[in-house]
Write a protein that holds these residues in place. Structure first.
Motif, PDB file in Angstrom:
ATOM      1  N   GLU A  96     -71.651 -56.717  90.780  1.00 15.58           N
ATOM      2  CA  GLU A  96     -72.442 -57.243  91.819  1.00 15.58           C
ATOM      3  C   GLU A  96     -71.691 -57.835  92.760  1.00 15.58           C
ATOM      4  O   GLU A  96     -72.363 -57.542  93.911  1.00 15.58           O
ATOM      5  CB  GLU A  96     -73.275 -58.723  90.929  1.00 15.58           C
ATOM      6  CG  GLU A  96     -73.989 -58.639  90.049  1.00 15.58           C
ATOM      7  CD  GLU A  96     -74.005 -58.205  88.647  1.00 15.58           C
ATOM      8  OE1 GLU A  96     -74.659 -58.529  87.816  1.00 15.58           O
ATOM      9  OE2 GLU A  96     -73.206 -58.477  88.498  1.00 15.58           O
TER      10      GLU A  96
ATOM     11  N   GLY B 249     -80.126 -54.657  91.765  1.00 14.67           N
ATOM     12  CA  GLY B 249     -81.261 -54.761  92.271  1.00 14.67           C
ATOM     13  C   GLY B 249     -81.172 -56.037  93.410  1.00 14.67           C
ATOM     14  O   GLY B 249     -80.795 -56.195  94.271  1.00 14.67           O
ATOM     15  N   GLN B 250     -80.624 -57.170  92.356  1.00 13.33           N
ATOM     16  CA  GLN B 250     -80.695 -59.190  92.609  1.00 13.33           C
ATOM     17  C   GLN B 250     -79.518 -58.757  93.704  1.00 13.33           C
ATOM     18  O   GLN B 250     -79.693 -59.871  94.094  1.00 13.33           O
ATOM     19  CB  GLN B 250     -80.386 -59.431  90.863  1.00 13.33           C
ATOM     20  CG  GLN B 250     -80.330 -60.890  91.356  1.00 13.33           C
ATOM     21  CD  GLN B 250     -80.755 -62.307  90.189  1.00 13.33           C
ATOM     22  OE1 GLN B 250     -80.250 -61.204  88.852  1.00 13.33           O
ATOM     23  NE2 GLN B 250     -81.441 -63.423  90.313  1.00 13.33           N
TER      24      GLN B 250
ATOM     25  N   ALA C 276     -82.086 -54.321  87.464  1.00 10.51           N
ATOM     26  CA  ALA C 276     -81.979 -55.515  87.744  1.00 10.51           C
ATOM     27  C   ALA C 276     -80.852 -56.175  88.009  1.00 10.51           C
ATOM     28  O   ALA C 276     -80.899 -56.661  89.110  1.00 10.51           O
ATOM     29  CB  ALA C 276     -82.225 -56.663  86.107  1.00 10.51           C
ATOM     30  N   ARG C 277     -80.159 -55.901  87.370  1.00 13.29           N
ATOM     31  CA  ARG C 277     -78.840 -56.517  87.996  1.00 13.29           C
ATOM     32  C   ARG C 277     -78.705 -56.031  89.513  1.00 13.29           C
ATOM     33  O   ARG C 277     -77.566 -56.914  90.422  1.00 13.29           O
ATOM     34  CB  ARG C 277     -77.238 -56.194  87.225  1.00 13.29           C
ATOM     35  CG  ARG C 277     -77.812 -56.749  85.771  1.00 13.29           C
ATOM     36  CD  ARG C 277     -76.260 -56.428  84.836  1.00 13.29           C
ATOM     37  NE  ARG C 277     -75.205 -56.807  85.781  1.00 13.29           N
ATOM     38  CZ  ARG C 277     -73.673 -57.074  84.679  1.00 13.29           C
ATOM     39  NH1 ARG C 277     -74.152 -56.534  83.463  1.00 13.29           N
ATOM     40  NH2 ARG C 277     -72.869 -57.520  85.466  1.00 13.29           N
TER      41      ARG C 277
ATOM     42  N   HIS D 121     -87.293 -56.334  92.391  1.00 10.55           N
ATOM     43  CA  HIS D 121     -86.099 -56.844  93.356  1.00 10.55           C
ATOM     44  C   HIS D 121     -86.210 -56.354  95.134  1.00 10.55           C
ATOM     45  O   HIS D 121     -85.276 -56.063  95.625  1.00 10.55           O
ATOM     46  CB  HIS D 121     -84.638 -56.490  92.679  1.00 10.55           C
ATOM     47  CG  HIS D 121     -84.917 -57.476  91.534  1.00 10.55           C
ATOM     48  ND1 HIS D 121     -84.781 -58.649  91.646  1.00 10.55           N
ATOM     49  CD2 HIS D 121     -84.865 -57.126  90.647  1.00 10.55           C
ATOM     50  CE1 HIS D 121     -84.162 -59.475  90.369  1.00 10.55           C
ATOM     51  NE2 HIS D 121     -84.290 -58.542  89.875  1.00 10.55           N
TER      52      HIS D 121
ATOM     53  N   ARG E 101     -80.963 -51.918  97.456  1.00 12.60           N
ATOM     54  CA  ARG E 101     -82.448 -51.301  97.061  1.00 12.60           C
ATOM     55  C   ARG E 101     -82.487 -50.049  96.983  1.00 12.60           C
ATOM     56  O   ARG E 101     -83.839 -49.489  97.346  1.00 12.60           O
ATOM     57  CB  ARG E 101     -82.359 -51.546  98.907  1.00 12.60           C
ATOM     58  CG  ARG E 101     -82.287 -52.693  99.286  1.00 12.60           C
ATOM     59  CD  ARG E 101     -83.945 -53.630  98.427  1.00 12.60           C
ATOM     60  NE  ARG E 101     -83.829 -55.339  98.693  1.00 12.60           N
ATOM     61  CZ  ARG E 101     -82.735 -55.820  97.823  1.00 12.60           C
ATOM     62  NH1 ARG E 101     -82.443 -55.634  96.112  1.00 12.60           N
ATOM     63  NH2 ARG E 101     -82.958 -57.234  98.003  1.00 12.60           N
TER      64      ARG E 101
ATOM     65  N   HIS F 169     -88.155 -54.155  86.683  1.00 12.27           N
ATOM     66  CA  HIS F 169     -86.892 -54.735  88.191  1.00 12.27           C
ATOM     67  C   HIS F 169     -87.220 -53.840  89.375  1.00 12.27           C
ATOM     68  O   HIS F 169     -87.042 -55.198  89.993  1.00 12.27           O
ATOM     69  CB  HIS F 169     -86.080 -54.035  87.345  1.00 12.27           C
ATOM     70  CG  HIS F 169     -85.791 -55.198  85.635  1.00 12.27           C
ATOM     71  ND1 HIS F 169     -86.075 -56.198  85.502  1.00 12.27           N
ATOM     72  CD2 HIS F 169     -84.899 -54.503  84.396  1.00 12.27           C
ATOM     73  CE1 HIS F 169     -85.639 -55.956  84.229  1.00 12.27           C
ATOM     74  NE2 HIS F 169     -85.376 -55.416  83.223  1.00 12.27           N
TER      75      HIS F 169
END
Length: 206
Positions: free
Chosen positions: A190, A23-24, A20-21, A56, A28, A52
């Motif tokens: 991120e 991907g956001q 999730a983290r 994303h 990819r 997740h």
């Protein structure tokens, strides 16, 4: 003919929350490498990782657990050389799951190519502190040799790869660069994803 991978960067993570983290943040292509979990916890993490990934737009790769990959409908499975001894490759293919294989020397590359993988990983390119490796660092020159050998099959560089080293791998012939520590062990994972994406734009040889 092998399809290209969906990204030049390939974080390897140890829990679904990272899917999730990262991907956001723009990753990819992410590998979910789960260790030391009960069967129920393992299945929960895989399902959360898939959830997740779909949210994303991430192509998710599961390490090792090929039966679960089939049952849960994974995009890719990544197998080490020892996994090739026991995995049902016909069942994996019948389920429409793409296959990545680790390699560390010429013999392992030949074995990987014999199963028609969708990508080949070579490592460690540089020394890695994440786990003990019986193989010496391969260096970027080996990436060039491997790419000449495998042609259109995507080549992933892994092992000691950092933000600064990622473009060197792509320049040497890798199609994609992978890391664990240089993503999830950074103060701002991120931001690290975004930095890797910026550093690898336009750097691939293919």
């Amino acid at each position: 003919m092998s399809a290209p991978l969906p990204s030049r960067i390939y974080p390897v993570v140890d829990s679904a929350q990272w899917v999730a983290r990262l991907g956001q943040a723009g990753a990819r292509l992410i590998q979910l490498r789960l260790k030391d979990r009960t069967a129920d916890a393992l299945r929960h993490e895989i399902r959360e990782g898939i959830r997740h990934a779909r949210a994303h737009g991430v192509t998710l790769v599961l390490n090792d657990y090929w039966q679960a990959a089939i049952e849960e409908g994974m995009d890719y499975i990544h197998l080490g050389q020892e996994d090739l001894d026991t995995a049902d490759l016909s069942a994996i293919r019948a389920a429409g799951i793409r296959l990545g294989v680790s390699t560390h020397d010429e013999h392992e590359l030949e074995r990987a190519l014999s199963v028609a993988p969708d990508y080949v990983a070579l490592g460690p390119v540089w020394p890695t502190t994440l786990k003990k490796m019986p193989w010496a660092p391969q260096g970027t020159a080996r990436l060039t040799v491997w790419k000449q050998r495998i042609g259109a099959i995507p080549l992933v560089a892994i092992g000691g790869v950092t933000l600064a080293r990622a473009p060197l791998c792509l320049a040497a012939g890798a199609d994609c660069v992978s890391a664990v520590s240089d993503f999830i062990r950074m103060p701002d994972p991120e931001a690290q994803v975004r930095a890797w994406l910026a550093a690898t734009v336009g750097s691939a040889t293919v």
